[in-house]
Design a protein around this motif. Sequence first.
Motif, PDB file in Angstrom:
ATOM      1  N   ASN A  43      12.208  -4.219  -1.800  1.00  0.00           N
ATOM      2  CA  ASN A  43      12.618  -4.974  -2.743  1.00  0.00           C
ATOM      3  C   ASN A  43      13.873  -4.263  -3.734  1.00  0.00           C
ATOM      4  O   ASN A  43      13.888  -4.223  -4.847  1.00  0.00           O
ATOM      5  N   PHE A  96       4.131  -0.194  -0.843  1.00  0.00           N
ATOM      6  CA  PHE A  96       4.056  -1.641  -0.096  1.00  0.00           C
ATOM      7  C   PHE A  96       3.482  -1.216   1.276  1.00  0.00           C
ATOM      8  O   PHE A  96       4.132  -0.144   1.864  1.00  0.00           O
ATOM      9  N   TYR A 124       5.036  -9.384   4.517  1.00  0.00           N
ATOM     10  CA  TYR A 124       3.804  -9.783   3.865  1.00  0.00           C
ATOM     11  C   TYR A 124       2.769  -8.669   4.079  1.00  0.00           C
ATOM     12  O   TYR A 124       2.387  -8.055   4.917  1.00  0.00           O
ATOM     13  N   TYR A 126       0.525  -6.146   0.819  1.00  0.00           N
ATOM     14  CA  TYR A 126      -0.061  -5.924  -0.388  1.00  0.00           C
ATOM     15  C   TYR A 126       0.733  -4.630  -1.074  1.00  0.00           C
ATOM     16  O   TYR A 126       1.193  -3.810  -0.390  1.00  0.00           O
ATOM     17  N   PHE A 127       0.719  -4.482  -2.542  1.00  0.00           N
ATOM     18  CA  PHE A 127       0.956  -3.317  -3.126  1.00  0.00           C
ATOM     19  C   PHE A 127       0.102  -2.422  -3.498  1.00  0.00           C
ATOM     20  O   PHE A 127      -1.151  -3.165  -3.688  1.00  0.00           O
ATOM     21  N   ASP A 130      -2.135  -2.997  -6.568  1.00  0.00           N
ATOM     22  CA  ASP A 130      -3.291  -4.216  -6.452  1.00  0.00           C
ATOM     23  C   ASP A 130      -3.409  -4.682  -4.921  1.00  0.00           C
ATOM     24  O   ASP A 130      -2.828  -5.685  -4.640  1.00  0.00           O
ATOM     25  N   ASP A 131      -4.188  -4.034  -4.329  1.00  0.00           N
ATOM     26  CA  ASP A 131      -4.406  -4.017  -2.777  1.00  0.00           C
ATOM     27  C   ASP A 131      -5.283  -5.245  -2.430  1.00  0.00           C
ATOM     28  O   ASP A 131      -5.315  -5.648  -1.258  1.00  0.00           O
ATOM     29  N   ARG A 133      -4.329  -8.411  -3.766  1.00  0.00           N
ATOM     30  CA  ARG A 133      -3.641  -9.495  -4.131  1.00  0.00           C
ATOM     31  C   ARG A 133      -2.546  -9.624  -3.096  1.00  0.00           C
ATOM     32  O   ARG A 133      -1.811  -8.669  -2.775  1.00  0.00           O
ATOM     33  N   ALA A 135       0.964 -10.097  -1.183  1.00  0.00           N
ATOM     34  CA  ALA A 135       2.213  -9.866  -1.787  1.00  0.00           C
ATOM     35  C   ALA A 135       3.299  -9.859  -0.582  1.00  0.00           C
ATOM     36  O   ALA A 135       2.908  -9.726   0.491  1.00  0.00           O
ATOM     37  N   THR A 136       4.439 -10.376  -1.098  1.00  0.00           N
ATOM     38  CA  THR A 136       5.474 -10.342  -0.177  1.00  0.00           C
ATOM     39  C   THR A 136       6.583  -9.180  -0.760  1.00  0.00           C
ATOM     40  O   THR A 136       6.639  -8.922  -2.084  1.00  0.00           O
ATOM     41  N   ALA A 137       7.292  -8.668   0.207  1.00  0.00           N
ATOM     42  CA  ALA A 137       8.462  -7.472  -0.330  1.00  0.00           C
ATOM     43  C   ALA A 137       9.592  -7.711   0.648  1.00  0.00           C
ATOM     44  O   ALA A 137       9.451  -7.848   2.018  1.00  0.00           O
TER      45      ALA A 137
END
Length: 145
Positions: A43, A96, A124, A126-127, A130-131, A133, A135-137
């Motif tokens: 990001n 990520f 695609y 997760y972070f 908050d593993d 949920r 996420a995209t990065a």
Amino acid sequence: MVEHVRALSTAATVLLAVGLSGCSSPPPPSPDDMGGTATVSINSEPTGERYYVSCAKVKWLLTIETGDADAGFTAIVDTDNRPDAKVVKIRDLGGFTGSAWTGGVGELRATRDDGRLTISGTGYGYFADDDRRPATAAFDITAAC
């Protein structure tokens, strides 16, 4: 006898010179030389490290890897005509963990400039904070193999 001693002395000098030149190593790379390393941003934020990479090429597929099972990345690029990123797997870099692959998940593109290969895209996963949920990065990997 003197001729024999001179011949041995000359031979020893030549062997010593050849041996020393074989043991010498090239100067270390300058800090700006990326040879055998990669940088990664997630990001648009650099992960803050320069990673040593392992690069292996089989026919036209180049695999670039760093790190271990817990943290690092693996990227596979088709180098046949122009660089074409095929797979990227990121493991806990910049918090990520995620993947992208051609024809599947995410977006990938690759460019080569001045001996450096840059692989960019969206993964695609997760972070770490908050593993549970998804996420995209966006990511950028620049490597010199």
